[in-house]
Design an enzyme around this catalytic site. Structure first.
Site, PDB file in Angstrom:
ATOM      1  N   ASP A 296       1.158  -1.027   0.128  1.00  0.00           N
ATOM      2  CA  ASP A 296      -0.046   0.717  -0.420  1.00  0.00           C
ATOM      3  C   ASP A 296       0.884   1.268   0.264  1.00  0.00           C
ATOM      4  OD1 ASP A 296      -1.789   2.046   0.249  1.00  0.00           O
ATOM      5  OD2 ASP A 296      -3.039   0.265   1.405  1.00  0.00           O
TER       6      ASP A 296
ATOM      7  N   GLY B  19       4.452  -0.911  -4.178  1.00  0.00           N
ATOM      8  CA  GLY B  19       3.594   0.355  -3.204  1.00  0.00           C
ATOM      9  C   GLY B  19       2.768   1.151  -3.856  1.00  0.00           C
ATOM     10  N   HIS B  20       1.695   1.787  -2.983  1.00  0.00           N
ATOM     11  CA  HIS B  20       0.866   2.743  -3.865  1.00  0.00           C
ATOM     12  C   HIS B  20       1.267   4.909  -3.773  1.00  0.00           C
ATOM     13  CE1 HIS B  20      -2.683  -0.041  -2.651  1.00  0.00           C
ATOM     14  NE2 HIS B  20      -2.053  -0.464  -3.861  1.00  0.00           N
ATOM     15  N   GLY B  21       2.394   4.457  -3.871  1.00  0.00           N
ATOM     16  CA  GLY B  21       3.239   5.778  -4.419  1.00  0.00           C
ATOM     17  C   GLY B  21       3.660   6.109  -2.371  1.00  0.00           C
TER      18      GLY B  21
ATOM     19  N   ASN C 139       1.453   4.196  -8.086  1.00  0.00           N
ATOM     20  CA  ASN C 139       0.860   5.421  -7.737  1.00  0.00           C
ATOM     21  C   ASN C 139       1.923   5.968  -7.638  1.00  0.00           C
ATOM     22  OD1 ASN C 139      -2.331   5.588  -7.935  1.00  0.00           O
ATOM     23  ND2 ASN C 139      -1.963   4.851  -6.495  1.00  0.00           N
TER      24      ASN C 139
END
Length: 342
Positions: free
Chosen positions: A226, A248-250, A280
């Site tokens: 995440d 991950g998601h940034g 992201n």
């Protein structure tokens, strides 16, 4: 006769002075509280929680200006959920985490001391806390990741109301939820961390920050399922520098304004960071129906390596908020993106 007297005096001084020097050194030394001295086994199977609790009572109650809590290298310590609370008497409390601390492997083996199941290990109201030592924190999260309600999965380590925290040179792996929570803290320096969880592990944020100010996160590597770092409501003067993020998601500001809440975030600065194969890059996420502001935010000197969505500003983060009020939302302003490359 006089010559003999001089010789005797010199000999007495030579014999006595080493012990005096040794005594002075002991008085000035920082006292150490080793968990083995309080009954820890360090075999990775025996519950060592009470040994840690007793050692903490010793270090936190020390009358010296500084004291050290020692978790020896080369050993693994099984811990149940516990809270280590201040305020402590020493101005500086150092935890030398050289070994491995591990949570129980099975969800059914976790023994919660109270109704609060938010975190595995909590640090409350401690000033001058220093944690380092090159050791590892294993949250044993795999058993939790299929648990439907992520709100009932614990954070690995939570810091609450701590001042001048210094956290460095540790590896954290496989948290049930986010690995580190920084809540209502001021003046924290977080560096040289390696945070790891599988890219498909749900909600395993690296570091979540909320209600905190003057927080510096730098020179770390975060690979999770995440957000590498999430900055939540009540946070200000947050600086993130030299972080390698991915998978991950940034790095995210938010989410903000869920359930109609008033939320704020400002003076958030992300610099010299690299996003590698992340979903992201820089993300700001707010819920429709909330209120407040997110402002004075910069993402500068950013490198993208196979990142999916370099920049995301999502003001309808869920789209399913029952408290949504048409025409309201968290106001986003003064956001800048400078010197990006791929």
């Amino acid at each position: 006769m006089k010559e003999l007297f001089v010789v005797v005096v010199v000999l007495v001084f030579v014999i006595v002075s080493p012990s005096l020097c040794g005594r002075a050194i002991r008085l000035d030394a920082t006292p150490s509280f080793n968990v083995f001295d309080y009954g820890a086994n360090g075999d990775g199977e025996t519950d060592d929680t009470q040994a840690f609790v007793k050692a903490w009572e010793g270090v936190c109650g020390s009358t010296q200006a500084s004291a050290t809590f020692v978790i020896p290298k080369g050993k693994t310590f099984l811990l149940q959920p516990l809270s280590l609370k201040g305020p402590c008497r020493p101005a500086t409390v150092t935890i030398q985490l050289g070994g491995i601390i591990t949570a129980p492997k099975s969800m059914n083996d976790w023994k919660w001391p109270s109704g609060d199941r938010h975190a595995w290990i909590q640090f409350w109201s401690i000033s001058g806390l220093v944690i380092n030592g090159g050791g590892q924190v294993d949250g044993q999260g795999a058993a939790w990741w299929n648990f439907a309600d992520y709100n009932h999965r614990p954070t690995s380590i939570q810091f609450l109301g701590c001042k001048n925290l210094r956290l460095s040179t540790l590896t954290l792996i496989n948290s049930p939820r986010n690995h580190i929570s920084i809540d209502t803290c001021t003046g924290s320096d977080i560096s040289n961390l390696h945070i790891i969880a599988p890219k498909d592990s749900p909600n395993t944020d690296g570091i979540d920050i909320a209600g905190s100010s003057n927080i510096l996160v730098h020179d770390s590597n975060i690979q999770t399922g995440d957000d590498c770092i999430a900055i939540n409501t009540g946070s200000s003067f947050i600086n993130i520098t030299g972080v390698f993020c991915g998978p991950g998601h940034g790095i995210s500001v938010g989410s903000l304004g869920g359930s109609g809440a008033y939320a704020t975030a400002e003076e958030i600065h992300v610099r010299n960071c690299t996003f590698t194969r992340t979903q992201n890059g820089a993300r700001i996420k707010t819920w429709a129906g909330g209120s407040g502001y997110a402002r004075k935010i910069t993402f500068e000197d950013i490198v993208l390596v196979g990142a999916g969505n370099p920049v995301v500003i999502n003001q309808d983060y869920s789209g399913e908020d029952e408290n949504e009020v048409e025409g309201t939302g968290v106001r986003i302003s003064d956001v800048s993106y400078r010197m990006w490359s791929n």
